[in-house]
Design a protein around this motif. Sequence first.
Motif, PDB file in Angstrom:
ATOM      1  N   VAL A  80       3.429 -18.798 -21.589  1.00 41.73           N
ATOM      2  CA  VAL A  80       3.227 -18.418 -19.888  1.00 41.73           C
ATOM      3  C   VAL A  80       2.544 -19.679 -19.561  1.00 41.73           C
ATOM      4  CG1 VAL A  80       1.320 -17.387 -18.554  1.00 41.73           C
ATOM      5  CG2 VAL A  80       2.320 -16.306 -20.126  1.00 41.73           C
ATOM      6  N   GLY A  81       3.563 -20.728 -18.308  1.00 44.06           N
ATOM      7  CA  GLY A  81       3.240 -21.789 -17.417  1.00 44.06           C
ATOM      8  C   GLY A  81       2.968 -21.072 -16.157  1.00 44.06           C
ATOM      9  N   TYR A  82       1.288 -20.465 -16.223  1.00 46.21           N
ATOM     10  CA  TYR A  82       0.609 -20.225 -15.423  1.00 46.21           C
ATOM     11  C   TYR A  82       0.495 -21.549 -14.116  1.00 46.21           C
ATOM     12  CZ  TYR A  82      -3.437 -23.018 -16.469  1.00 46.21           C
ATOM     13  OH  TYR A  82      -4.765 -23.852 -16.528  1.00 46.21           O
ATOM     14  N   GLU A  83       0.958 -22.399 -14.407  1.00 48.34           N
ATOM     15  CA  GLU A  83       0.511 -23.985 -13.427  1.00 48.34           C
ATOM     16  C   GLU A  83       0.837 -23.330 -12.148  1.00 48.34           C
ATOM     17  OE1 GLU A  83      -0.545 -24.829 -17.948  1.00 48.34           O
ATOM     18  OE2 GLU A  83       1.087 -24.002 -16.324  1.00 48.34           O
ATOM     19  N   GLY A  84       2.810 -22.718 -12.373  1.00 46.02           N
ATOM     20  CA  GLY A  84       3.290 -22.816 -11.079  1.00 46.02           C
ATOM     21  C   GLY A  84       3.508 -21.626 -10.471  1.00 46.02           C
ATOM     22  N   CYS A  85       2.686 -20.804 -10.619  1.00 42.28           N
ATOM     23  CA  CYS A  85       2.011 -19.172 -10.446  1.00 42.28           C
ATOM     24  C   CYS A  85       2.279 -19.273  -9.385  1.00 42.28           C
ATOM     25  CB  CYS A  85       0.895 -18.639 -11.412  1.00 42.28           C
ATOM     26  SG  CYS A  85       1.005 -16.896 -10.429  1.00 42.28           S
ATOM     27  N   LEU A  86       2.514 -18.539  -7.999  1.00 36.77           N
ATOM     28  CA  LEU A  86       3.503 -18.604  -6.365  1.00 36.77           C
ATOM     29  C   LEU A  86       1.987 -17.317  -6.056  1.00 36.77           C
ATOM     30  CD1 LEU A  86       7.184 -18.387  -5.930  1.00 36.77           C
ATOM     31  CD2 LEU A  86       5.197 -20.285  -5.858  1.00 36.77           C
ATOM     32  N   GLU A  87       1.680 -16.467  -6.375  1.00 37.10           N
ATOM     33  CA  GLU A  87       0.121 -15.274  -7.016  1.00 37.10           C
ATOM     34  C   GLU A  87       0.832 -14.505  -6.102  1.00 37.10           C
ATOM     35  OE1 GLU A  87      -3.115 -17.449  -4.675  1.00 37.10           O
ATOM     36  OE2 GLU A  87      -2.220 -19.520  -6.322  1.00 37.10           O
ATOM     37  N   CYS A  88       2.216 -14.124  -5.963  1.00 41.85           N
ATOM     38  CA  CYS A  88       2.739 -12.874  -5.483  1.00 41.85           C
ATOM     39  C   CYS A  88       2.272 -11.453  -6.124  1.00 41.85           C
ATOM     40  CB  CYS A  88       4.174 -13.053  -5.499  1.00 41.85           C
ATOM     41  SG  CYS A  88       5.009 -12.520  -7.305  1.00 41.85           S
ATOM     42  N   GLY A  89       1.889 -10.977  -7.942  1.00 46.46           N
ATOM     43  CA  GLY A  89       1.735 -10.008  -8.579  1.00 46.46           C
ATOM     44  C   GLY A  89       3.048  -9.456  -8.798  1.00 46.46           C
ATOM     45  N   THR A  90       4.273 -10.034  -8.177  1.00 53.60           N
ATOM     46  CA  THR A  90       5.562  -9.065  -8.992  1.00 53.60           C
ATOM     47  C   THR A  90       5.188  -9.213 -10.559  1.00 53.60           C
ATOM     48  OG1 THR A  90       6.637 -10.385  -7.311  1.00 53.60           O
ATOM     49  CG2 THR A  90       7.491  -9.388  -8.595  1.00 53.60           C
ATOM     50  N   CYS A  91       4.752 -10.073 -11.677  1.00 56.83           N
ATOM     51  CA  CYS A  91       4.878  -9.696 -13.130  1.00 56.83           C
ATOM     52  C   CYS A  91       3.767  -8.269 -13.313  1.00 56.83           C
ATOM     53  CB  CYS A  91       4.882 -10.605 -13.562  1.00 56.83           C
ATOM     54  SG  CYS A  91       2.218 -11.371 -13.054  1.00 56.83           S
ATOM     55  N   ARG A  92       2.658  -8.655 -12.842  1.00 58.39           N
ATOM     56  CA  ARG A  92       2.008  -7.263 -13.011  1.00 58.39           C
ATOM     57  C   ARG A  92       2.261  -5.664 -12.856  1.00 58.39           C
ATOM     58  NH1 ARG A  92      -2.875  -7.523  -9.063  1.00 58.39           N
ATOM     59  NH2 ARG A  92      -1.854  -7.680  -7.396  1.00 58.39           N
ATOM     60  N   VAL A  93       2.961  -5.906 -11.698  1.00 56.87           N
ATOM     61  CA  VAL A  93       3.651  -5.094 -11.692  1.00 56.87           C
ATOM     62  C   VAL A  93       5.672  -4.379 -11.699  1.00 56.87           C
ATOM     63  CG1 VAL A  93       4.924  -3.868  -8.909  1.00 56.87           C
ATOM     64  CG2 VAL A  93       2.820  -5.329  -9.052  1.00 56.87           C
ATOM     65  N   ALA A  94       5.849  -6.009 -12.712  1.00 48.30           N
ATOM     66  CA  ALA A  94       7.219  -5.102 -13.070  1.00 48.30           C
ATOM     67  C   ALA A  94       6.631  -5.346 -14.488  1.00 48.30           C
ATOM     68  CB  ALA A  94       8.176  -6.223 -12.933  1.00 48.30           C
ATOM     69  N   CYS A  95       5.817  -5.131 -15.045  1.00 49.87           N
ATOM     70  CA  CYS A  95       6.015  -5.324 -16.905  1.00 49.87           C
ATOM     71  C   CYS A  95       5.645  -3.684 -17.021  1.00 49.87           C
ATOM     72  CB  CYS A  95       4.825  -5.813 -17.031  1.00 49.87           C
ATOM     73  SG  CYS A  95       4.523  -5.804 -18.866  1.00 49.87           S
ATOM     74  N   PRO A  96       6.882  -3.016 -17.721  1.00 52.15           N
ATOM     75  CA  PRO A  96       6.496  -1.773 -18.240  1.00 52.15           C
ATOM     76  C   PRO A  96       5.857  -1.083 -18.851  1.00 52.15           C
ATOM     77  CG  PRO A  96       8.724  -3.332 -19.581  1.00 52.15           C
ATOM     78  CD  PRO A  96       8.285  -3.929 -18.732  1.00 52.15           C
ATOM     79  N   HIS A  97       4.943  -2.232 -19.518  1.00 50.64           N
ATOM     80  CA  HIS A  97       3.799  -1.617 -21.016  1.00 50.64           C
ATOM     81  C   HIS A  97       2.841  -2.409 -19.904  1.00 50.64           C
ATOM     82  CE1 HIS A  97       7.070  -1.165 -23.892  1.00 50.64           C
ATOM     83  NE2 HIS A  97       7.479  -2.378 -23.100  1.00 50.64           N
ATOM     84  N   GLY A  98       2.487  -3.006 -18.422  1.00 53.39           N
ATOM     85  CA  GLY A  98       1.019  -2.990 -18.395  1.00 53.39           C
ATOM     86  C   GLY A  98       0.298  -4.171 -18.932  1.00 53.39           C
ATOM     87  N   ASN A  99       1.190  -4.832 -19.257  1.00 51.92           N
ATOM     88  CA  ASN A  99       0.598  -5.459 -20.211  1.00 51.92           C
ATOM     89  C   ASN A  99      -0.188  -7.430 -20.043  1.00 51.92           C
ATOM     90  OD1 ASN A  99      -0.206  -5.905 -23.453  1.00 51.92           O
ATOM     91  ND2 ASN A  99       2.077  -7.048 -23.824  1.00 51.92           N
ATOM     92  N   ILE A 100       0.126  -7.604 -18.761  1.00 51.37           N
ATOM     93  CA  ILE A 100       0.079  -8.897 -17.950  1.00 51.37           C
ATOM     94  C   ILE A 100      -0.945  -8.163 -17.285  1.00 51.37           C
ATOM     95  CG2 ILE A 100       1.242 -10.827 -16.151  1.00 51.37           C
ATOM     96  CD1 ILE A 100       3.424 -10.415 -17.413  1.00 51.37           C
ATOM     97  N   LYS A 101      -2.643  -8.874 -17.784  1.00 46.19           N
ATOM     98  CA  LYS A 101      -3.855  -9.584 -16.808  1.00 46.19           C
ATOM     99  C   LYS A 101      -3.549 -10.592 -16.066  1.00 46.19           C
ATOM    100  CE  LYS A 101      -8.655  -9.435 -16.901  1.00 46.19           C
ATOM    101  NZ  LYS A 101      -8.899 -10.262 -16.171  1.00 46.19           N
ATOM    102  N   TRP A 102      -3.381 -10.200 -14.890  1.00 43.87           N
ATOM    103  CA  TRP A 102      -4.123 -11.203 -13.836  1.00 43.87           C
ATOM    104  C   TRP A 102      -4.345 -11.380 -12.360  1.00 43.87           C
ATOM    105  CZ3 TRP A 102      -2.326 -11.286  -8.139  1.00 43.87           C
ATOM    106  CH2 TRP A 102      -2.208 -12.551  -7.835  1.00 43.87           C
ATOM    107  N   ASP A 103      -5.183 -12.240 -12.226  1.00 43.39           N
ATOM    108  CA  ASP A 103      -5.446 -12.007 -11.163  1.00 43.39           C
ATOM    109  C   ASP A 103      -5.787 -13.607 -10.000  1.00 43.39           C
ATOM    110  OD1 ASP A 103      -7.911 -10.425 -12.420  1.00 43.39           O
ATOM    111  OD2 ASP A 103      -8.449 -11.521 -13.913  1.00 43.39           O
ATOM    112  N   TYR A 104      -5.851 -13.344  -9.513  1.00 43.12           N
ATOM    113  CA  TYR A 104      -6.743 -14.422  -8.337  1.00 43.12           C
ATOM    114  C   TYR A 104      -6.739 -15.663  -9.306  1.00 43.12           C
ATOM    115  CZ  TYR A 104      -4.209 -12.156  -4.743  1.00 43.12           C
ATOM    116  OH  TYR A 104      -3.428 -11.421  -3.817  1.00 43.12           O
ATOM    117  N   PRO A 105      -6.332 -16.711  -8.778  1.00 45.39           N
ATOM    118  CA  PRO A 105      -7.269 -17.859  -9.226  1.00 45.39           C
ATOM    119  C   PRO A 105      -8.349 -18.372  -8.740  1.00 45.39           C
ATOM    120  CG  PRO A 105      -4.765 -18.813  -8.657  1.00 45.39           C
ATOM    121  CD  PRO A 105      -4.708 -17.437  -8.261  1.00 45.39           C
TER     122      PRO A 105
END
Length: 92
Positions: free
Chosen positions: A56-81
């Motif tokens: 995970v290269g969080y430094e380039g995150c655009l903060e759209c949240g697509t990853c947490r919605v798309a992960c079929p296992h709900g395996n991504i914990k995503w918060d705003y910086p």
Amino acid sequence: MKLDDKLYLVRFNTDKLNHIKITNGDLCLKCKDKVCTFICPAHVYDWDEEENRIAVGYEGCLECGTCRVACPHGNIKWDYPRGGFGVSWKNG
């Protein structure tokens, strides 16, 4: 305007604290499609063949949240910086 041209207008104030976490690495091993590696417009996720894990290269995150919605296992914990960190959009 191409996506790369638009991404050029984005500026980041990178925090030392990661705001994205893979909750359970074992689930990534079982994930057949590894959707996070191609759904993210900023290419934050990459499958590391040598270490057999999602990098995970969080430094380039655009903060759209697509990853947490798309992960079929709900395996991504995503918060705003934290406040003052993250992406800032530049117009023009």
